[in-house]
Design a protein around this motif. Sequence first.
Motif, PDB file in Angstrom:
ATOM      1  N   GLY A 132       0.934  -1.278   0.219  1.00 52.53           N
ATOM      2  CA  GLY A 132       0.004  -0.134  -0.082  1.00 52.53           C
ATOM      3  C   GLY A 132       0.981   1.253  -0.202  1.00 52.53           C
ATOM      4  O   GLY A 132       1.863   1.301   0.579  1.00 52.53           O
ATOM      5  N   LEU A 133       0.553   2.431  -0.772  1.00 50.65           N
ATOM      6  CA  LEU A 133       1.612   3.526  -0.843  1.00 50.65           C
ATOM      7  C   LEU A 133       0.836   4.786  -1.020  1.00 50.65           C
ATOM      8  O   LEU A 133      -0.253   4.735  -1.724  1.00 50.65           O
ATOM      9  CB  LEU A 133       2.116   3.294  -2.330  1.00 50.65           C
ATOM     10  N   ASP A 134       0.885   5.637   0.265  1.00 51.47           N
ATOM     11  CA  ASP A 134       0.219   6.824   0.160  1.00 51.47           C
ATOM     12  C   ASP A 134       1.092   7.755  -0.346  1.00 51.47           C
ATOM     13  O   ASP A 134       2.089   8.101   0.428  1.00 51.47           O
ATOM     14  CB  ASP A 134      -0.244   7.114   1.565  1.00 51.47           C
ATOM     15  N   ILE A 135       0.727   8.540  -1.580  1.00 55.90           N
ATOM     16  CA  ILE A 135       1.546   9.660  -2.189  1.00 55.90           C
ATOM     17  C   ILE A 135       0.958  10.946  -1.632  1.00 55.90           C
ATOM     18  O   ILE A 135      -0.112  11.339  -2.370  1.00 55.90           O
ATOM     19  CB  ILE A 135       1.569   9.383  -3.644  1.00 55.90           C
ATOM     20  N   GLY A 136       1.562  11.396  -0.696  1.00 59.10           N
ATOM     21  CA  GLY A 136       0.750  12.405   0.212  1.00 59.10           C
ATOM     22  C   GLY A 136       1.852  13.737  -0.362  1.00 59.10           C
ATOM     23  O   GLY A 136       2.996  13.548  -0.731  1.00 59.10           O
ATOM     24  N   THR A 137       1.395  14.957  -0.280  1.00 60.38           N
ATOM     25  CA  THR A 137       2.062  16.196  -0.467  1.00 60.38           C
ATOM     26  C   THR A 137       3.221  16.278   0.459  1.00 60.38           C
ATOM     27  O   THR A 137       4.228  16.974   0.018  1.00 60.38           O
ATOM     28  CB  THR A 137       1.079  17.569  -0.241  1.00 60.38           C
ATOM     29  N   SER A 138       3.050  15.892   1.913  1.00 63.93           N
ATOM     30  CA  SER A 138       4.333  16.105   2.646  1.00 63.93           C
ATOM     31  C   SER A 138       4.950  14.853   2.692  1.00 63.93           C
ATOM     32  O   SER A 138       6.086  14.794   2.997  1.00 63.93           O
ATOM     33  CB  SER A 138       3.871  17.004   4.051  1.00 63.93           C
ATOM     34  N   ARG A 139       4.266  13.855   2.770  1.00 64.72           N
ATOM     35  CA  ARG A 139       5.050  12.414   3.128  1.00 64.72           C
ATOM     36  C   ARG A 139       4.551  11.298   2.267  1.00 64.72           C
ATOM     37  O   ARG A 139       3.235  11.360   1.741  1.00 64.72           O
ATOM     38  CB  ARG A 139       4.689  12.191   4.561  1.00 64.72           C
TER      39      ARG A 139
END
Length: 329
Positions: A8-15
């Motif tokens: 699972g990969l969270d591509i967030g603006t900060s992290r």
Amino acid sequence: MNQQTAIGLDIGTSRLVTAYGTNTAPVFETQLNAFLALPYTRLTEMALRRERVAHEVRDGHLIVLGNDSERLANLFHLETRRPMTRGLLNPDEAGGPAIMRQLLSTLLGPDGAGRRVCFSVPGAPANAPHELTYHESTLRGILTDMGYHADTINEGLAVVLAELEDTNFTGLGVTFGGGMCNVCLAYLSMPVFSFSVSKAGDFIDESAAGTSGEGPTRVRAIKEHSFYFNGFYVDQVKQALTIYYDDVISSVIRALAEYLSKPRNVPRLDRAVPVVISGGTSMPRGFKDRFEALLKTAELPLAISEIRTSADPLNSTAKGALVAALAEI
Ligand SMILES: Nc1ncnc2c1ncn2[C@@H]1O[C@H](COP(=O)(O)OP(=O)(O)OP(=O)(O)O)[C@@H](O)[C@H]1O
Ligand SMILES: [Mg+2]
């Protein structure tokens, strides 16, 4: 590098956050979604290599990647840059996709070998739907080129999958992140509607900095370490944080109310649904109560059974993406 087959990969603006393992005991890894450009010298490059600082050489610069970039930026009083802004790849940052690839490579491993990655994407921002297409296609292209089997999941839906197994993945997932907020109503794990609002933690930092005379980095530190909801503050920074927090929460609720104001958008549900709140911006004490108070004033045509907060607000998007990735194996 982790050899497990579903990620699972969270591509967030900060992290950027990865989740590996099982639904019940996922393991998380994090990389700051940021970089720092330093002037190139051979000596500095050798020193960075010896210290195992993630970096690459580009256009006559040493580009320090991820977590190390903030450490070095603090040391030299420099500002890090980011490949993304307001939840999406920043089209003004020309090297952004190449840097994103390097960051993903440090976190996931450079060779996908066919492993399945499910990565989070925001709901369409009402003001910029085409930027979402660019963002999603570019990231999918990078991961595919690295040899991963890439799927996407809406960020709000990911939070429902992570947090609402007991209601059979039915409810409203709302994330308050760094660059944006995401809303998704899911029924039996299927998205009914989703959208994003392009202001969140970064907006709070910049706006509170603008009115209090402190820099955004200092404001962010105060926000993360000593801010909580307390009504009125005499302290100027904390009072400004209170005001811009209210602005963000109200913007999300207003967007939801606006969406539901069209009769054809009102879902005909057979039950009251829970709301689950997640994301780094939802972490200060008192956030849930403030959200609940503002939500009550909106009188939505949607029966809400309860409001919950994620136990792990910085990781639940990655966890939900892992749940989705595991389900596809
Ligand atoms: N303890 C804390 N208290 C308040 N805010 C926090 C705390 N920890 C992190 N934040 C804020 O949360 C935001 C980052 O949240 P998160 O990691 O959920 O966002 P993201 O997924 O990277 O971004 P997005 O989803 O918007 O693209 C930043 O604005 C950060 O300052
Ligand atoms: Mg996020």
